[in-house]
Design a protein around this motif. Structure first.
Motif, short mmCIF file in Angstrom:
data_model
loop_
_atom_site.label_atom_id
_atom_site.label_comp_id
_atom_site.label_asym_id
_atom_site.label_seq_id
_atom_site.Cartn_x
_atom_site.Cartn_y
_atom_site.Cartn_z
N ILE A 89 0.84 -1.20 0.00
CA ILE A 89 0.00 0.00 0.00
C ILE A 89 0.87 1.25 0.00
CG2 ILE A 89 -1.64 1.35 1.37
CD1 ILE A 89 -2.82 -1.36 2.33
N ALA A 90 1.92 1.24 0.82
CA ALA A 90 2.76 2.43 0.98
C ALA A 90 3.41 2.86 -0.33
CB ALA A 90 3.83 2.18 2.05
N ILE A 91 3.97 1.89 -1.08
CA ILE A 91 4.66 2.28 -2.32
C ILE A 91 3.69 2.44 -3.49
CG2 ILE A 91 6.85 1.24 -1.62
CD1 ILE A 91 6.26 -1.07 -3.54
N SER A 92 2.42 2.01 -3.31
CA SER A 92 1.44 2.12 -4.40
C SER A 92 0.55 3.35 -4.29
CB SER A 92 0.53 0.88 -4.42
OG SER A 92 1.28 -0.29 -4.59
N LEU A 93 0.40 3.92 -3.08
CA LEU A 93 -0.54 5.03 -2.90
C LEU A 93 0.10 6.29 -2.30
CD1 LEU A 93 -3.64 2.92 -1.79
CD2 LEU A 93 -3.33 4.09 -3.98
N PRO A 94 0.52 6.29 -1.03
CA PRO A 94 1.07 7.54 -0.48
C PRO A 94 2.35 8.00 -1.14
CG PRO A 94 1.33 5.73 1.09
CD PRO A 94 0.43 5.24 0.00
N SER A 95 3.21 7.06 -1.55
CA SER A 95 4.45 7.48 -2.22
C SER A 95 4.17 8.15 -3.57
CB SER A 95 5.38 6.27 -2.38
OG SER A 95 6.54 6.63 -3.08
N PRO A 96 3.39 7.53 -4.48
CA PRO A 96 3.05 8.22 -5.73
C PRO A 96 2.26 9.51 -5.52
CG PRO A 96 2.60 5.88 -5.93
CD PRO A 96 2.91 6.14 -4.48
N ARG A 97 1.44 9.54 -4.45
CA ARG A 97 0.65 10.75 -4.20
C ARG A 97 1.55 11.96 -3.96
NH1 ARG A 97 -3.49 10.83 0.80
NH2 ARG A 97 -1.56 11.15 1.95
N THR A 98 2.72 11.73 -3.37
CA THR A 98 3.64 12.86 -3.15
C THR A 98 4.07 13.47 -4.48
OG1 THR A 98 5.64 11.45 -3.12
CG2 THR A 98 4.51 11.79 -1.01
N ALA A 99 4.28 12.63 -5.49
CA ALA A 99 4.66 13.15 -6.81
C ALA A 99 3.49 13.89 -7.45
CB ALA A 99 5.13 12.01 -7.72
N ALA A 100 2.27 13.35 -7.28
CA ALA A 100 1.09 13.99 -7.87
C ALA A 100 0.84 15.37 -7.26
CB ALA A 100 -0.13 13.10 -7.66
N VAL A 101 0.98 15.47 -5.93
CA VAL A 101 0.80 16.77 -5.27
C VAL A 101 1.89 17.74 -5.72
CG1 VAL A 101 0.85 17.96 -3.04
CG2 VAL A 101 -0.38 15.81 -3.27
N THR A 102 3.11 17.28 -5.78
CA THR A 102 4.21 18.14 -6.24
C THR A 102 3.94 18.68 -7.64
OG1 THR A 102 5.82 16.89 -4.91
CG2 THR A 102 6.70 18.22 -6.70
N ILE A 330 -6.30 9.48 -6.37
CA ILE A 330 -5.46 8.63 -5.50
C ILE A 330 -6.05 8.57 -4.09
CG2 ILE A 330 -3.18 8.37 -4.46
CD1 ILE A 330 -2.00 9.65 -6.97
N ILE A 331 -6.57 9.71 -3.59
CA ILE A 331 -7.19 9.73 -2.27
C ILE A 331 -8.42 8.83 -2.25
CG2 ILE A 331 -8.51 11.20 -0.67
CD1 ILE A 331 -6.50 13.42 -1.23
N ALA A 332 -9.24 8.90 -3.31
CA ALA A 332 -10.45 8.07 -3.38
C ALA A 332 -10.11 6.58 -3.43
CB ALA A 332 -11.29 8.47 -4.59
N VAL A 333 -9.09 6.24 -4.22
CA VAL A 333 -8.68 4.84 -4.35
C VAL A 333 -8.12 4.31 -3.03
CG1 VAL A 333 -6.98 3.32 -5.45
CG2 VAL A 333 -8.27 4.94 -6.83
N ALA A 334 -7.49 5.18 -2.27
CA ALA A 334 -6.85 4.77 -1.03
C ALA A 334 -7.85 4.42 0.07
CB ALA A 334 -5.92 5.87 -0.53
N LEU A 335 -9.08 4.96 0.00
CA LEU A 335 -10.02 4.83 1.11
C LEU A 335 -10.29 3.39 1.52
CD1 LEU A 335 -11.78 6.27 3.17
CD2 LEU A 335 -13.63 6.28 1.49
N PRO A 336 -10.65 2.47 0.59
CA PRO A 336 -10.90 1.09 1.02
C PRO A 336 -9.70 0.44 1.71
CG PRO A 336 -11.74 1.45 -1.19
CD PRO A 336 -10.93 2.65 -0.84
N ALA A 337 -8.50 0.69 1.17
CA ALA A 337 -7.29 0.12 1.78
C ALA A 337 -7.11 0.64 3.19
CB ALA A 337 -6.07 0.46 0.92
N LEU A 338 -7.39 1.93 3.38
CA LEU A 338 -7.23 2.53 4.71
C LEU A 338 -8.26 1.99 5.70
CD1 LEU A 338 -6.53 6.23 3.69
CD2 LEU A 338 -4.93 4.62 4.72
N MET A 339 -9.51 1.85 5.27
CA MET A 339 -10.55 1.35 6.16
C MET A 339 -10.28 -0.08 6.59
SD MET A 339 -12.22 4.05 6.50
CE MET A 339 -13.58 3.53 7.54
N PHE A 340 -9.51 -0.82 5.79
CA PHE A 340 -9.18 -2.20 6.13
C PHE A 340 -7.94 -2.29 7.01
CE2 PHE A 340 -6.75 -6.07 5.08
CZ PHE A 340 -7.64 -7.01 5.57
N ILE A 341 -6.87 -1.60 6.61
CA ILE A 341 -5.57 -1.80 7.26
C ILE A 341 -5.35 -0.86 8.45
CG2 ILE A 341 -4.10 -0.17 6.00
CD1 ILE A 341 -3.30 -3.89 6.53
N TYR A 342 -6.00 0.31 8.46
CA TYR A 342 -5.71 1.30 9.50
C TYR A 342 -6.12 0.84 10.89
CZ TYR A 342 -3.70 5.98 9.44
OH TYR A 342 -2.84 7.04 9.54
#
Length: 426
Positions: A89-102, A330-342
């Motif tokens: 999850i970390a290298i598939s969502l929050p890491s790429p999101r940093t590039a998208a925000v930049t 990316i934020i929308a896609v991340a939601l299910p993963a977060l609700m499961f793993i968080y």
């Protein structure tokens, strides 16, 4: 708490590794929508985005191992699966999101270049830092983090002294729990178990002969300092958004709001300073995520440097590919993963910081099982199946706040401990 130069450098590095894309773009919009209850939203947000992550760092200070150690009391198999999911999850969502925000905030407004160019150059630089990980902690702690903090303080203090304390409408039904759930999107609880490992490895490289207690004190003290800094910055950004409620359209996006706030507070230099802020904050987080992932995979493959390099390459290639999507997607896609793993991550962090006599393997197993079971309704709702299980979630305490796992986990923790104590020989 003794504050040494090494403690400050480590605290700055921790702050910067935590403070990435979500940490920048989420708090202002929270404040913008929270009205006079900005402080309640801020408390909820900081519970999941500051307190839990710092407890994760304290857990690392105690364990001084890898992410695998967080869940091994449940079972080795569980810990393997959990670790794999966290890093995937970390290298598939929050890491790429940093590039998208930049790209959306720092690059596209200035240069009008395509996102593929931004993410390619961005992750090439990330790769260089990851491959020079022994120097990264010092560079981030000594140079990059102070610049980030100074620009943030400039934005917050300018707002504080320039705007009247008038607030708009409250757009949250449950301000506190909505703040907690938005804090999930920072990925900081996950970040704690990932970048905490980076700190452990970096400290072990620099302080190979230091005693366990010395390293534990350094990590813990740095964690609390970083947590205090995160709390003040988050609260300031949420207040900033709340005070600017009348300056922007209600439908404004997260990135547009941050850009607008930058222009109001930094004036004609907004694009430059905001670009530097966003670029540095996002970059250091991406470095932390990919370094942490590569460290873990290297450790599981007998400290093979080739495996470390290959993992770093895969992480950067994934970053380039996923970095093409916009931040909202990316934020929308991340939601299910977060609700499961968080929820599982939060519970594992808490179990690893309570006194060990209250967290034997049996407690770990039953509490994690209860958490997993009672978080299923929230996960199903996040993938669009909410109506089919509404009758279940409506009967679970705190289920309406998407926190239905919390009370069952606490009750299980108490009951299993009571059972263990009752059956102990006198």
């Amino acid at each position: 708490m003794s504050v040494t130069k090494e403690t400050l450098i480590t605290a700055f590095a921790l702050f910067s590794l935590f403070f990435g894309a979500g940490n920048l773009i989420l708090p202002p919009l929270l404040g913008f929508r929270s009205g006079e209850l900005w402080w309640l939203v801020a408390l909820g947000f900081c519970l999941s985005a500051v307190l839990i992550p710092i407890l994760g760092i304290l857990a690392h200070a105690r364990l001084q191992g890898t992410l695998f150690d967080f869940g091994k009391k449940v079972s080795p198999t569980f810990s393997w699966v959990y670790s794999f999911l966290i890093y995937a999850i970390a290298i598939s969502l929050p890491s790429p999101r940093t590039a998208a925000v930049t790209h959306e905030i720092a690059i596209e407004p200035l240069f009008q270049t395509p996102s593929i160019l931004t993410s390619s150059i961005y992750f090439m630089l990330v790769f260089i830092f990851v491959m020079n990980r022994s120097k990264s902690l010092n560079v981030i702690g000594k140079w990059l983090t102070p610049v980030i903090i100074l620009i943030l303080l400039g934005i917050i203090s300018t707002t504080f002294f320039s705007f009247e304390f008038n607030f708009g409408n409250i757009n949250f039904n449950n301000p506190f729990t909505d703040g907690v759930l938005e804090g999930y999107q920072t990925f900081d609880a996950m970040g704690a178990v990932v970048v905490g490992g980076v700190i452990i490895v970096s400290i072990n490289l620099k302080m190979a002969h230091a005693a366990y207690d010395e390293k534990k004190a350094l990590i813990a003290n740095a964690g609390w300092l970083a947590g205090l800094g995160l709390f003040l910055i988050y609260a300031g950004l949420i207040l900033t958004g709340a005070l600017m409620h009348s300056e922007f359209d209600d439908a404004i996006t997260r990135t547009a709001l941050l850009s607008g706030i930058g222009k109001y507070t930094l004036g004609s230099t907004a694009n430059l300073f905001l670009g530097v802020l966003v670029g540095l904050a996002c970059f250091t987080t991406a470095v932390g995520i990919i370094t942490g992932t590569a460290d873990f995979i290297k450790y599981r493959f007998k400290n093979s440097q080739k495996v470390y390099t290959l993992t770093a390459i895969i992480g950067c290639v994934l970053g380039v590919a996923m970095g093409q999507f916009n931040v909202g997607y990316i934020i929308a896609v991340a939601l299910p993963a977060l609700m499961f793993i968080y929820p599982i991550t939060i519970v594992l962090i808490l179990l690893n910081v309570v006194p060990q006599k209250f967290a034997p393997p049996k407690v770990f197993k039953w509490v994690v099982l209860a958490t997993l079971f009672f978080s299923i309704p929230d996960f199903l709702e996040s993938i669009g199946l909410g109506e089919s299980i509404a009758w279940i979630s409506g009967r679970i305490p705190l289920g309406q706040f998407h926190m239905g796992w919390a009370l069952p986990a606490l009750i299980t923790f108490i009951l299993i401990n009571m059972k263990i104590q009752f059956h102990q020989p006198s």
